[in-house]
Scaffold this active site. Structure first.
Site, PDB file in Angstrom:
ATOM      1  CB  SER A  69      -0.783   0.046   1.269  1.00  0.00           C
ATOM      2  OG  SER A  69      -1.775  -1.098   1.256  1.00  0.00           O
TER       3      SER A  69
HETATM    4  N1  SAH Z   1       0.557  -5.379   4.814  1.00  0.00           N
HETATM    5  C1  SAH Z   1       1.159  -5.637   3.556  1.00  0.00           C
HETATM    6  C2  SAH Z   1       0.266  -5.386   2.161  1.00  0.00           C
HETATM    7  C3  SAH Z   1      -1.022  -6.538   2.287  1.00  0.00           C
HETATM    8  S1  SAH Z   1      -1.741  -6.719   0.282  1.00  0.00           S
HETATM    9  C4  SAH Z   1       2.437  -5.029   3.430  1.00  0.00           C
HETATM   10  O1  SAH Z   1       3.021  -4.290   4.260  1.00  0.00           O
HETATM   11  O2  SAH Z   1       3.160  -5.169   2.383  1.00  0.00           O
HETATM   12  C5  SAH Z   1      -2.755  -7.991   1.107  1.00  0.00           C
HETATM   13  C6  SAH Z   1      -2.457  -9.115   1.238  1.00  0.00           C
HETATM   14  O3  SAH Z   1      -3.362 -10.064   1.988  1.00  0.00           O
HETATM   15  C7  SAH Z   1      -1.790 -10.008  -0.036  1.00  0.00           C
HETATM   16  O4  SAH Z   1      -0.501 -10.570   0.292  1.00  0.00           O
HETATM   17  C8  SAH Z   1      -2.996 -11.277   0.165  1.00  0.00           C
HETATM   18  O5  SAH Z   1      -2.319 -12.279  -0.405  1.00  0.00           O
HETATM   19  C9  SAH Z   1      -3.059 -11.476   1.573  1.00  0.00           C
HETATM   20  N2  SAH Z   1      -4.483 -12.019   1.890  1.00  0.00           N
HETATM   21  C10 SAH Z   1      -5.509 -12.084   1.145  1.00  0.00           C
HETATM   22  N3  SAH Z   1      -6.604 -12.744   1.767  1.00  0.00           N
HETATM   23  C11 SAH Z   1      -5.804 -13.301   3.099  1.00  0.00           C
HETATM   24  C12 SAH Z   1      -6.334 -14.295   3.956  1.00  0.00           C
HETATM   25  N4  SAH Z   1      -7.554 -14.734   4.133  1.00  0.00           N
HETATM   26  N5  SAH Z   1      -5.220 -14.713   5.069  1.00  0.00           N
HETATM   27  C13 SAH Z   1      -4.033 -14.010   5.062  1.00  0.00           C
HETATM   28  N6  SAH Z   1      -3.759 -13.272   4.083  1.00  0.00           N
HETATM   29  C14 SAH Z   1      -4.436 -12.867   3.112  1.00  0.00           C
END
Ligand code: SAH
Length: 345
Positions: A69
């Protein structure tokens, strides 16, 4: 731990932090310190230059699945989350591990940070990024975080970094009493809003912040689009279009008031099967009766699914009931603003 880096990347990071402060995204010394400490350029893919890593921009990690993000959104979320030293924290959606490292700074102990990532490849990369920057003690787990991390619960803070369509009671129960959960909640055809919920005894309640956000969808058992609401989406969208026409006609509605009107209309659409025209009409009526509130004045309470209670604006989402709480209806005779205040001499 300080990583080895040259003066140039440190200066780039300081410039970004100054910008985020000037624009009001970073508001507290704790969040500022975390942003100054964690070297974001260690968490981006190899083809992204340090110059790019320190712009206030989103960085794709895996198309359609994961993004890093933009720093202003990360800062906004962390300010809302109000993490204090010594708190045990759960992040859902590790991706690069950058936010987990910031959380580690805020808690003062990486081992207190728990983060779940559904994509094994991303989780392994995040683990490496965290080790390389001195946060190797962060607990990274591969799996579906939509149901939390039961064995490590309870958590004083839970943050989702992917857009949820609903929240599971199993996850909400992993908050400590007094704990806070922050989640982007998606409203199809509209926007995602940041929901901030506090656990208080048997209750979980809070409200939305008036900054629409955009994240990748949450997947897994309680992921987006798996609660059957897709079928209702066209009717909700039509009701929102009608509501918007009304909102636009009432020229003086602020952005935040329009979000409140949307939310009320969506809640009515989800709790009934009325045609969209009637939903829009009822939404406008209730919005008006509540004194055309700003979004921040609406409350949200969550309970385990037990059906709505009479008179509530409640809509079920799988194992939870969402209750939208409107300010009390006002006496139209008095018109306008909040009840008059007596001047006490
Ligand atoms: N916090 C991160 C950005 C998150 S992007 C950073 O600092 O880089 C959102 C992420 O959530 C993605 O990697 C995706 O694979 C993950 N995601 C989506 N659904 C999920 C779930 N049910 N459990 C764990 N991770 C999940």
């Amino acid at each position: 731990m300080a990583v080895r880096e040259d003066e140039a990347t440190r200066r780039l990071r300081q410039a970004l932090v100054s910008e985020l402060k000037t624009e009001g995204h970073i508001r507290t010394p704790a969040v500022e310190k975390a942003f100054l400490t964690v070297p974001r350029h260690f968490f981006v893919p190899p083809d992204v230059s340090p110059g790019e890593a320190y712009r206030d921009e989103v960085i794709p990690l895996m198309p359609g699945v994961a993004t890093l993000s933009q720093p202003s959104i990360v800062a906004l979320m962390l300010e809302e989350l109000a993490v204090e030293a010594g708190m045990k924290v759960l992040e859902i959606g590790t991706a690069s591990g950058y936010n987990a490292a910031l959380l580690a700074c805020l808690t003062g102990d990486p081992a207190l940070v728990h983060t779940v990532e559904i994509e094994g490849r991303l989780a392994r990369r995040a683990q490496r990024n965290l080790e390389a920057t001195g946060y190797g003690e962060v607990r990274v787990r591969v799996g579906d975080g939509s149901l939390g991390w039961g064995e490590a619960a309870p958590f004083a803070r839970i943050v989702l970094t992917a857009e949820a369509a609903t929240l599971s009671w199993t996850l909400l129960r992993q908050l400590t009493d007094g704990g806070l959960l922050l989640a982007p909640l998606a409203f199809p055809g509209f926007a995602a809003l940041l929901l901030r919920l506090w656990a208080n005894g048997e209750e979980v309640r809070g409200g939305f912040t008036a900054s629409p956000v955009a994240f990748v969808p949450l997947r897994g058992e309680y992921g987006a689009g798996e609660d059957g609401r897709e079928t209702a989406a066209p009717r909700i969208q039509e009701a929102l279009r009608l509501a918007d026409r009304r909102g636009l006609a009432a020229e003086r509605l602020s952005f935040s008031q329009r979000l409140a009107l949307y939310l009320i209309t969506t809640a009515i659409a989800e709790s009934s099967t009325s045609p969209s025209g009637e939903v829009a009409e009822e939404g406008w009526r209730r919005f008006g009766a509540a004194g055309q509130p700003e979004l921040e004045r609406l409350g949200v309470a969550l309970r385990p699914a037990d059906g709505g209670r009479p008179g509530e604006l409640a809509f079920p989402r799988r194992d939870c009931v969402f209750v939208l709480e409107l300010p009390p209806e006002r006496n139209p005779e008095r018109g306008g603003e909040s009840p008059s205040r007596e001047v006490v001499q």
